[in-house]
Motif scaffolding. Structure first.
Motif, PDB file in Angstrom:
ATOM      1  N   THR A  12       0.879  -1.213   0.032  1.00 30.68           N
ATOM      2  CA  THR A  12      -0.108  -0.015   0.118  1.00 30.68           C
ATOM      3  C   THR A  12       0.923   1.115   0.145  1.00 30.68           C
ATOM      4  OG1 THR A  12      -0.337  -0.037   2.371  1.00 30.68           O
ATOM      5  CG2 THR A  12      -1.716  -1.289   1.261  1.00 30.68           C
ATOM      6  N   THR A  13       1.961   1.395   0.558  1.00 29.69           N
ATOM      7  CA  THR A  13       3.069   2.298   0.828  1.00 29.69           C
ATOM      8  C   THR A  13       3.456   2.668  -0.614  1.00 29.69           C
ATOM      9  OG1 THR A  13       3.761   1.665   2.999  1.00 29.69           O
ATOM     10  CG2 THR A  13       4.896   3.119   1.705  1.00 29.69           C
ATOM     11  N   VAL A  14       3.707   1.663  -1.300  1.00 29.22           N
ATOM     12  CA  VAL A  14       4.463   1.616  -2.803  1.00 29.22           C
ATOM     13  C   VAL A  14       3.193   2.271  -3.558  1.00 29.22           C
ATOM     14  CG1 VAL A  14       5.263   0.712  -4.796  1.00 29.22           C
ATOM     15  CG2 VAL A  14       6.282   0.034  -2.447  1.00 29.22           C
ATOM     16  N   THR A  15       1.978   1.608  -3.737  1.00 28.08           N
ATOM     17  CA  THR A  15       0.994   2.171  -4.500  1.00 28.08           C
ATOM     18  C   THR A  15       0.690   3.596  -4.347  1.00 28.08           C
ATOM     19  OG1 THR A  15      -0.213   0.724  -3.228  1.00 28.08           O
ATOM     20  CG2 THR A  15       0.177  -0.063  -5.553  1.00 28.08           C
ATOM     21  N   SER A  16       0.642   3.790  -3.014  1.00 32.43           N
ATOM     22  CA  SER A  16       0.386   5.119  -2.506  1.00 32.43           C
ATOM     23  C   SER A  16       1.518   6.077  -3.360  1.00 32.43           C
ATOM     24  CB  SER A  16       0.350   5.287  -0.943  1.00 32.43           C
ATOM     25  OG  SER A  16       0.254   6.737  -0.554  1.00 32.43           O
ATOM     26  N   PHE A  17       2.683   5.768  -3.092  1.00 33.94           N
ATOM     27  CA  PHE A  17       3.850   6.798  -3.640  1.00 33.94           C
ATOM     28  C   PHE A  17       3.595   6.845  -5.133  1.00 33.94           C
ATOM     29  CE2 PHE A  17       8.000   6.105  -5.963  1.00 33.94           C
ATOM     30  CZ  PHE A  17       8.297   7.569  -5.733  1.00 33.94           C
ATOM     31  N   LEU A  18       2.869   5.968  -5.938  1.00 37.44           N
ATOM     32  CA  LEU A  18       3.114   6.067  -7.183  1.00 37.44           C
ATOM     33  C   LEU A  18       1.643   6.916  -7.755  1.00 37.44           C
ATOM     34  CD1 LEU A  18       3.878   2.318  -8.407  1.00 37.44           C
ATOM     35  CD2 LEU A  18       5.184   4.485  -8.660  1.00 37.44           C
ATOM     36  N   LEU A  19       0.649   6.539  -6.661  1.00 33.30           N
ATOM     37  CA  LEU A  19      -0.458   7.613  -7.303  1.00 33.30           C
ATOM     38  C   LEU A  19      -0.383   8.888  -6.534  1.00 33.30           C
ATOM     39  CD1 LEU A  19      -3.079   4.697  -5.762  1.00 33.30           C
ATOM     40  CD2 LEU A  19      -2.928   5.797  -8.065  1.00 33.30           C
ATOM     41  N   VAL A  20       0.369   9.061  -5.306  1.00 35.76           N
ATOM     42  CA  VAL A  20       0.584  10.533  -5.071  1.00 35.76           C
ATOM     43  C   VAL A  20       1.565  11.422  -6.247  1.00 35.76           C
ATOM     44  CG1 VAL A  20       1.685  12.229  -3.489  1.00 35.76           C
ATOM     45  CG2 VAL A  20       0.335  10.134  -2.693  1.00 35.76           C
ATOM     46  N   GLY A  21       2.446  10.616  -6.860  1.00 31.25           N
ATOM     47  CA  GLY A  21       3.064  11.180  -7.639  1.00 31.25           C
ATOM     48  C   GLY A  21       2.406  11.138  -9.326  1.00 31.25           C
ATOM     49  N   LYS A  68       6.500  15.554  -2.978  1.00 26.07           N
ATOM     50  CA  LYS A  68       5.456  15.087  -1.842  1.00 26.07           C
ATOM     51  C   LYS A  68       5.163  13.541  -2.076  1.00 26.07           C
ATOM     52  CE  LYS A  68       3.338  19.655  -1.240  1.00 26.07           C
ATOM     53  NZ  LYS A  68       2.586  20.468  -1.758  1.00 26.07           N
ATOM     54  N   ALA A  69       5.317  12.867  -3.117  1.00 26.20           N
ATOM     55  CA  ALA A  69       5.260  11.608  -3.345  1.00 26.20           C
ATOM     56  C   ALA A  69       6.326  10.953  -2.472  1.00 26.20           C
ATOM     57  CB  ALA A  69       4.970  11.201  -4.622  1.00 26.20           C
ATOM     58  N   LEU A  70       7.635  11.503  -2.537  1.00 22.27           N
ATOM     59  CA  LEU A  70       8.737  11.090  -2.004  1.00 22.27           C
ATOM     60  C   LEU A  70       8.693  11.081  -0.520  1.00 22.27           C
ATOM     61  CD1 LEU A  70      11.501   9.817  -2.093  1.00 22.27           C
ATOM     62  CD2 LEU A  70      12.583  12.167  -1.970  1.00 22.27           C
ATOM     63  N   GLN A  71       8.206  12.394   0.045  1.00 24.86           N
ATOM     64  CA  GLN A  71       7.989  12.562   1.610  1.00 24.86           C
ATOM     65  C   GLN A  71       6.913  11.629   2.127  1.00 24.86           C
ATOM     66  OE1 GLN A  71       5.293  15.631   3.128  1.00 24.86           O
ATOM     67  NE2 GLN A  71       6.983  16.604   3.772  1.00 24.86           N
ATOM     68  N   ALA A  72       5.800  11.224   1.277  1.00 25.44           N
ATOM     69  CA  ALA A  72       4.825  10.165   1.673  1.00 25.44           C
ATOM     70  C   ALA A  72       5.409   8.765   1.840  1.00 25.44           C
ATOM     71  CB  ALA A  72       3.754  10.147   0.774  1.00 25.44           C
ATOM     72  N   LEU A  73       6.272   8.620   0.810  1.00 27.53           N
ATOM     73  CA  LEU A  73       6.881   7.372   0.708  1.00 27.53           C
ATOM     74  C   LEU A  73       7.888   7.240   2.095  1.00 27.53           C
ATOM     75  CD1 LEU A  73       7.653   4.652  -0.769  1.00 27.53           C
ATOM     76  CD2 LEU A  73       9.715   6.074  -1.668  1.00 27.53           C
ATOM     77  N   LEU A  74       8.613   8.055   2.284  1.00 25.79           N
ATOM     78  CA  LEU A  74      10.024   8.033   3.333  1.00 25.79           C
ATOM     79  C   LEU A  74       9.310   8.004   4.733  1.00 25.79           C
ATOM     80  CD1 LEU A  74      12.775  10.287   1.953  1.00 25.79           C
ATOM     81  CD2 LEU A  74      12.352   7.676   1.742  1.00 25.79           C
ATOM     82  N   ASN A 101      -0.035  16.923   2.220  1.00 28.53           N
ATOM     83  CA  ASN A 101       0.713  17.212   1.205  1.00 28.53           C
ATOM     84  C   ASN A 101       0.297  16.116   0.275  1.00 28.53           C
ATOM     85  OD1 ASN A 101       2.244  19.275   2.207  1.00 28.53           O
ATOM     86  ND2 ASN A 101       4.022  18.043   3.133  1.00 28.53           N
ATOM     87  N   ALA A 102       0.057  14.926   0.740  1.00 31.35           N
ATOM     88  CA  ALA A 102      -0.332  13.901  -0.247  1.00 31.35           C
ATOM     89  C   ALA A 102      -1.518  14.258  -1.193  1.00 31.35           C
ATOM     90  CB  ALA A 102      -0.699  12.437   0.500  1.00 31.35           C
ATOM     91  N   MET A 103      -2.085  15.443  -0.801  1.00 29.90           N
ATOM     92  CA  MET A 103      -3.138  15.963  -1.730  1.00 29.90           C
ATOM     93  C   MET A 103      -2.793  16.237  -3.073  1.00 29.90           C
ATOM     94  SD  MET A 103      -5.716  15.431   0.042  1.00 29.90           S
ATOM     95  CE  MET A 103      -5.254  14.090   1.243  1.00 29.90           C
ATOM     96  N   ALA A 104      -1.439  16.307  -3.344  1.00 29.27           N
ATOM     97  CA  ALA A 104      -1.116  16.400  -4.569  1.00 29.27           C
ATOM     98  C   ALA A 104      -1.756  15.308  -5.694  1.00 29.27           C
ATOM     99  CB  ALA A 104       0.485  16.530  -4.692  1.00 29.27           C
ATOM    100  N   ALA A 105      -2.050  14.260  -5.179  1.00 30.37           N
ATOM    101  CA  ALA A 105      -2.742  13.242  -5.818  1.00 30.37           C
ATOM    102  C   ALA A 105      -3.929  13.552  -6.385  1.00 30.37           C
ATOM    103  CB  ALA A 105      -2.858  11.911  -4.926  1.00 30.37           C
ATOM    104  N   PRO A 106      -4.290  13.127  -7.654  1.00 29.25           N
ATOM    105  CA  PRO A 106      -5.646  13.237  -8.133  1.00 29.25           C
ATOM    106  C   PRO A 106      -6.858  12.943  -7.064  1.00 29.25           C
ATOM    107  CG  PRO A 106      -4.712  11.847  -9.328  1.00 29.25           C
ATOM    108  CD  PRO A 106      -3.761  11.874  -8.113  1.00 29.25           C
ATOM    109  N   THR A 107      -7.970  13.812  -7.290  1.00 36.23           N
ATOM    110  CA  THR A 107      -8.926  13.792  -6.077  1.00 36.23           C
ATOM    111  C   THR A 107      -9.525  12.316  -5.764  1.00 36.23           C
ATOM    112  OG1 THR A 107      -9.676  15.914  -6.583  1.00 36.23           O
ATOM    113  CG2 THR A 107     -11.152  14.891  -5.376  1.00 36.23           C
TER     114      THR A 107
END
Lengths: 767, 498
Positions: A131-140, A151-157, A224-230
């Motif tokens: 879920t962490t990895v897919t979240s990373f890909l989705l935020v970015g 921000k994707a990197l931040q969520a990931l790390l 910050n993860a709100m950079a992702a699509p809605t």
């Protein structure tokens, strides 16, 4: 999934494709229906568990378990998943990345299901990281923007760091109890809580949960993860993934909970998170960000409830879990509609949309009322349970009531800001071009918002099928709590009325509050993100400094430190081995002293000279002198070889010298004067080897093999020259290898001399 | 003679490729056939060892300790099998990358000579013979490094060869000392001969000399300079081959020496190994984090992975050794693959410099997936093989109360993810700074097939190893058991126990 290859084609590519893009939603809906069939069994208080072996050698099974907690999560994940996938297909109808998004969302959904269904904690962790990895890909998803990437990197790390702590915690639990099955752990709760590892385990596990579920001070990644699509924000960063941490706390509550440590940590972190997040939600002018902060608030409240841990608290957590997922996903999707149709999410630019978008307003209003906690919505039931829980809290009830009350009041204000403000008042510029969304985008949030009402008016159904079975799983034992709309006039009801009144007041004063908060923000209050930035920046700086210091690019440095390592190791071994005795050397004849003197003199000359020629000659003298020693001890053949090699060496190097530039002109860093450091190091290493050799000489020489070679060489190997027989028969494989070395060296040298470079020379410094 | 087969096949292939050097097609077929034959032979050998336990053969009929023996236990054949797999991927990828001139001037001959040296090093049961195989590998790798003749390559090769020669000389010195002290070069005999030495200084000094010699080969802290100085300079396929084989031979020798002959449990020795392992992990990964080009990141990062393997050896419980073996296999499969992916990235974008590339997530999503899976495995994320490798090492360190080192290993995993994310974000996510220039770079269908086939093979391998880890775990447990309970090894070599 042939779709990976087709992602770059424009999404609107024919009727067939337009049907296919609904397929993921359909799949998810079928899963939802399948999970519904478990309701009667789970409602009766039973659990379903299946298991297959995976890595039995490590005690890791593919084991899955469905109980109340898992089922509620599974239904939320598949149900909301289906609606979000449907919404996405419409929202990104013309976006070239649609299929990429659908596939990633689908992968995420599977991983998230795995988290909540896995019984084995290692298996759970496998899905957790996915879920962490897919979240990373989705935020970015909007990956060409540097901001989205950062921000994707931040969520990931942040979540990965927590995940690693969690893994350590799980391993300690497994080592302590001998099992990784969550269902089996609760039987060991005494063992765990009495062991010296309990505190460490709790800290590690909670680090994982707090980072994933965005608890203070790790909350910053979520807004910050709100950079992702809605649709992604609605699904991952509100309804499902961010609740994974809450889920795990709930899952482990029977094993780890019930202690003071558990109570205080969860109540304080959860309460502080809830209050701070609601304040910050008020500050936001971007409605999506406001909702993101209210999600943080909800996660804090859930953490606090699990920490309080008595029956009503767990029932409240179970109810709030569901109600929050429903209204929050609906509101996010509504914001997405506003963003798409009115072109902005800024609260000041939205107004008067009600007339053109009444269907959307209806959805927003239903969800908003549930969020504000008005009867007869499910949100009201959940808030009643919450207040019942806090007023009966076993410790510090005043504090938790303050936490719960202030957070809830502010929620009312935010609900109004989201569900009322954009639709009333004078139409703004953005309202001019606005209009209703397509059905595919409307139906999802409509169903979610409607469910908030349906579940609210059916409290008995909701209680016995969702709330109580979930609370049972969290508690690890049956839970007594009354789930109803009307409890009579009591303290919780009064608190509820006060909450709404306070909320309305806050809403009316919202712009003033926002201004005040903006000032506080400018002065940098509770800016935990700075910690992340600081760590990352310093990590980079340190890494760069360290690498420059070590990998200087100068081969002389490399040789020095490599040799120094050998010297250090040798002398460490000599000291640790305790060899101090200097052996009684026999009196040496004069000739040997002379040879030794020659070697010493030549070595010193090599160290102090600036001339390459003198250095080479010095080395040659050392080699020849050593050959002299061989002669003295009767090893004529070795001496001859040595002489030959030394002569060739000096000749070849001197020839090469003709082509080399002068040292000082060629190398700017060439050190002037004698290189005493190098000389000392050589002496230290040489002395170390000498001491080791002396130590070896103290042992008795085992001549078994030498004797064998001498005896057998003529009779068995048919050769009188023992050395020859050793080379070509006894140890022929060695000789074969060395011959290969010579041939390969010739081949390499030939290529080096004859093959011209065929590739471009890259620029950059050589390290 | 199954035991000699890997060495003989490799040398024969090397010679055949040399003879066919003017016929590009014939040479390629011979090279590929040789790699496949090596793979088959290694599987047969592995089957034999799995069935019968360790096996040995005396070369030239001279029984140990007088002649040289080859020995295969599970650990050794695992290394041979994985080398053979890398041989196949390297050969195929080279068809898409190596230039005509490089092939004519002996690329395939050098490749198979290197493999012969590697197989010899894994299979020998004699310490001087091991030295010989090290030399074969060193000179063949030097040839591969300089093949192509660019200045950068020669600069890297000089650093490589000078530092490796220091290690080789130390190794030779150690052999001389231990032969003087025990009178034998046979590893099985040395198992009992070394502990029997009464003078502790002899045991310790030779131990540290071997530690140093193999440590340089394995690229341990603080003697890893040669690796980041050279790995990014030759052809991509050579980087991939080196990362798979060169450091691993050093690590293999370390594990062989310190399980069979020396006792890591000497308290000071264990502490020292733990500290070296920790520094190797941390310094290596920080070095990777500081780099800004694909191969430099990958190369520096290899250093940190060696630290994990050494950590497994230092802890020395059966589970820790399983972890070390897992990590070796994991790192070979994954890092060799990432180098190959990096090569394709470079071909499609025109540079290895992260600042100058980008746009691949949009342009070639399949390549993104082929990068992502091994990169996640490298960072130890599930469900890939790297996860199990990391999990086992960390669990072993926790069980041995070496908590600090377990946590360091976890933390290094996070930094690994950070270094991989640099490549991901710059190479795949960021738009290419010069899109029109990048669009002009493309690969023919043929080239693409040759370059991507090995990548797919290795990616499938790391995923399959992760999803179906159980049989490999069981084999690794047996291999580790053979390393800790050395009686079977000694009996295979000497016939009886002394």
């Amino acid at each position: 999934m042939t779709a990976v290859a087709s992602t770059e084609r424009p999404a609107a590519s024919g009727a067939a494709e337009r049907v296919w893009r609904l397929f993921p939603a359909l799949l998810s809906a079928s899963a939802f229906l399948w999970f519904l069939t478990f309701l009667p069994v789970i409602g009766a208080g039973e659990v379903v568990r299946v298991a297959w072996p995976w890595v039995p050698g490590m005690g890791i099974e593919l084991s899955f378990l469905i109980d109340g907690l898992a089922l509620v999560f599974a239904l939320l994940i598949t149900g909301i998943g289906a609606l979000v996938l449907l919404y996405t297909a419409s929202y990104f109808a013309t976006h070239p990345g649609l299929w990429r998004l659908l596939i990633l969302l689908g992968l995420f959904e599977l991983s998230m299901l795995g988290v909540v269904l896995a019984d084995n904690l290692i298996l759970m962790f496998v899905f957790w990281e996915l879920t962490t990895v897919t979240s990373f890909l989705l935020v970015g998803f909007d990956h060409e923007k540097a901001d989205a990437r950062a921000k994707a990197l931040q969520a990931l790390l942040v979540t990965l760091a927590g995940g690693l702590a969690l893994l350590a915690g799980i391993l300690l639990l497994g080592i302590l109890t001998g099992t990784f099955e969550a269902s089996a752990l609760s039987a060991h709760s005494e063992l765990i809580q009495d062991s010296g590892f309990y505190v460490v385990i709790v800290v590690l596990v909670l680090l994982g949960c707090f980072t994933k579920s965005a608890q203070f001070p790790f909350h910053f990644w979520l807004p910050n993860a709100m950079a992702a699509p809605t649709p992604v924000s609605a699904y991952l960063h509100s309804a499902t993934m961010v609740k994974a941490g809450v889920y795990l706390m709930a899952r482990l509550n029977p094993s780890l909970g019930g202690t003071d440590l558990w109570f205080w940590t969860l109540v304080l972190f959860g309460g502080v998170t809830a209050v701070l997040a609601s304040v910050w939600a008020l500050r936001q002018t971007d409605l999506k960000l406001a909702l993101a902060y209210t999600t943080v608030m909800a996660l804090g409240a859930l953490t606090m409830m699990i920490g309080i841990g008595h029956d009503y608290a767990l029932a409240a957590a179970s109810a709030f879990l569901v109600v929050h997922a429903l209204y929050k996903a609906a509101l996010f999707l509504t914001i997405g509609i506003l963003d798409k149709k009115a072109g902005t999410r800024e609260v000041d630019q939205l107004g008067g949309l009600g007339r053109k978008m009444w269907a959307t307003w209806l959805v927003a209003a239903l969800a908003g009322l549930s969020m504000a906690g008005l009867p007869p919505f499910f949100g009201f039931i959940s808030k009643e349970l919450l207040y019942e829980a806090v007023v009966t809290a076993p410790a510090v009830p005043i504090l938790v009531v303050v936490f719960a009350f202030s957070a809830s009041a502010m929620m009312v204000a935010v609900a109004a800001a989201v569900a009322v403000k954009p639709f009333v008042g004078a139409p703004t510029k953005a309202a001019e071009k606005a209009g209703e969304p397509p059905f595919g985008m409307w139906i999802g949030p409509a169903i979610l918002a409607g469910l908030g009402l349906v579940l609210g008016v059916l409290p008995a159904f909701t209680g016995s099928f969702f709330v109580l079975p979930t609370a049972l799983s969290i508690a690890g034992q049956p839970v007594e709590a009354k789930v109803a709309l009307w409890h009579g006039i009591n303290l919780p009801l009064i608190l509820s009325i006060l909450t709404i009144a306070t909320g309305v007041v806050i809403y009316l004063k919202l712009s003033a509050i926002r201004g005040a908060l903006a000032g506080a923000e400018a002065r940098g209050i509770w800016d935990a993100e700075r910690g992340y930035d600081w760590s990352l920046a310093n990590l980079k700086r340190f890494a760069a400094w360290q690498t420059d210091a070590i990998q200087t690019g100068r081969v002389t440095d490399y040789i020095f430190w490599t040799t120094a390592s050998l010297g250090a190791l040798l002398w460490w071994a000599i000291v640790a081995g305790g060899f101090i005795g200097v052996p009684a050397l026999q009196a040496l004849p004069l000739i040997e002293w002379a040879i030794l003197g020659l070697i010493a003199f030549a070595s010193i000359a090599v160290a102090v000279t600036h001339s390459r020629l003198i250095a080479i000659v010095g080395l040659g003298v050392v080699g020849i002198a050593i050959a002299g020693i061989f002669v003295l001890y009767g090893a004529i053949d070795v001496a001859m070889t040595q002489l030959l090699v030394e002569t060739l060496f000096v000749v070849i190097v001197v020839v090469a010298l003709l082509k080399l530039p002068r040292l000082r002109t060629a190398f700017a860093h060439w050190q002037k004067g004698p290189r005493w450091g190098h000389a000392t190091l050589s002496a230290v290493v040489g002395a170390g080897v000498t001491v080791a050799l002396l130590a070896v000489l103290e042992t008795d020489l085992d001549r078994r093999i030498t004797t064998f070679f001498e005896q057998e060489s003529a009779p068995s190997a048919f050769g009188r020259n023992v050395v020859n027989v050793i080379l070509v028969d006894f140890r022929a494989l060695d000789t074969f290898g060395e011959l290969a070395v010579v041939v390969i060296a010739a081949l390499g040298a030939y290529a080096l001399l004859r093959l011209k470079a065929e590739r471009p020379e890259p620029k950059g410094d050589a390290r | 003679m199954l035991l000699t087969a890997p060495i003989i096949i490799s040398f024969l292939t090397a010679i055949a490729c040399f003879l066919a050097r003017h016929d590009r097609v014939a040479q390629r077929w011979l090279s590929l056939l040789g790699s496949i034959a090596l793979l088959i032979a290694s599987f047969l050998l592995a089957a034999e060892v799995i069935r019968h336990g360790p096996i040995a053969a005396a070369m030239g009929g001279w029984l140990p300790p007088f002649g040289i023996v080859l020995v295969a236990d599970l650990f050794a054949v695992s290394m041979v099998v994985i080398s053979a797999i890398i041989a196949v991927t390297t050969t195929i990828y080279s068809f898409g990358e190596v230039t005509d001139g490089e092939e004519r001037f002996g690329f395939h001959t050098l490749l198979h000579s290197l493999l012969a040296g590697g197989c010899g090093a894994f299979l020998t049961g004699d310490i001087f013979n091991l030295y010989v195989w090290f030399e074969v590998m060193l000179i063949a790798s030097f040839g591969l490094l300089i093949l192509g003749g660019r200045k950068e390559q020669i600069d890297g090769a000089v650093k490589y060869v000078v530092l490796n020669l220091i290690s080789t000389i130390a190794f030779l010195t150690g052999i001389g000392l231990i032969y003087g002290a025990t009178g034998t070069l046979n590893m099985a005999e040395l198992r009992d001969a070394i502990p029997a030495i009464e003078n502790d200084t002899v045991v310790l000094t030779t131990a540290v000399i071997f530690l140093f010699g193999f440590g340089v080969k394995a690229a341990l802290f603080p003697v890893f300079f040669w690796l980041p100085a050279s790995y990014h300079t030759p052809a991509v396929v050579v980087s991939s081959l080196f990362t798979a084989l060169m450091t691993k031979v050093g690590v293999y020798a370390l594990i062989r020496f310190f399980t069979l002959m020396y006792d890591t449990q000497m308290p000071q020795m264990q502490t020292m190994l733990l500290i070296i392992a920790a520094f190797t992990m941390v310094v290596g990964v920080l070095g990777a984090a500081a780099q800004n080009s694909i191969r430099r990141i990958l190369a520096f990062h290899s250093v940190s992975q060696i630290g994990y393997i050494l950590l497994g050896l230092a802890i020395f419980t059966p589970l820790a050794l399983v972890g070390a073996i897992f990590f070796i296999i994991h790192h070979i499969v994954v890092k060799a693959n990432l180098f190959l992916v990096g090569g394709v990235m470079t071909r499609l974008t025109g540079s290895e410099d992260l600042a100058k590339i980008g746009g691949l997530w949009r342009r070639t999503p399949w390549l993104a997936v082929l990068f992502l899976l091994p990169a996640l495995s490298l960072a130890g994320l599930p469900p890939f093989f790297g996860f199990w490798a990391k999990l086992v090492v960390i669990q072993a360190s926790f069980e041995a109360d070496a908590y600090l080192y377990g946590f360091i290993a976890l933390f290094v995993g996070l930094l690994t993810m950070y270094s991989m994310s640099k490549i991901w974000m710059e190479g795949f996510w960021k738009a290419h700074p010069n899109p029109s220039g990048a669009a002009a770079l493309s690969l023919s269908r043929n080239e693409l097939a040759l370059l991507v086939a090995p990548i797919v093979l290795l990616t499938v391998a790391t995923t399959a190893l992760g999803l179906f880890a159980s049989p490999f775990f069981d084999i690794a447990v047996q291999a580790a058991a053979q390393l800790t309970e050395t009686d079977a090894y000694v009996r295979a070599v000497l016939g009886t126990l002394p």
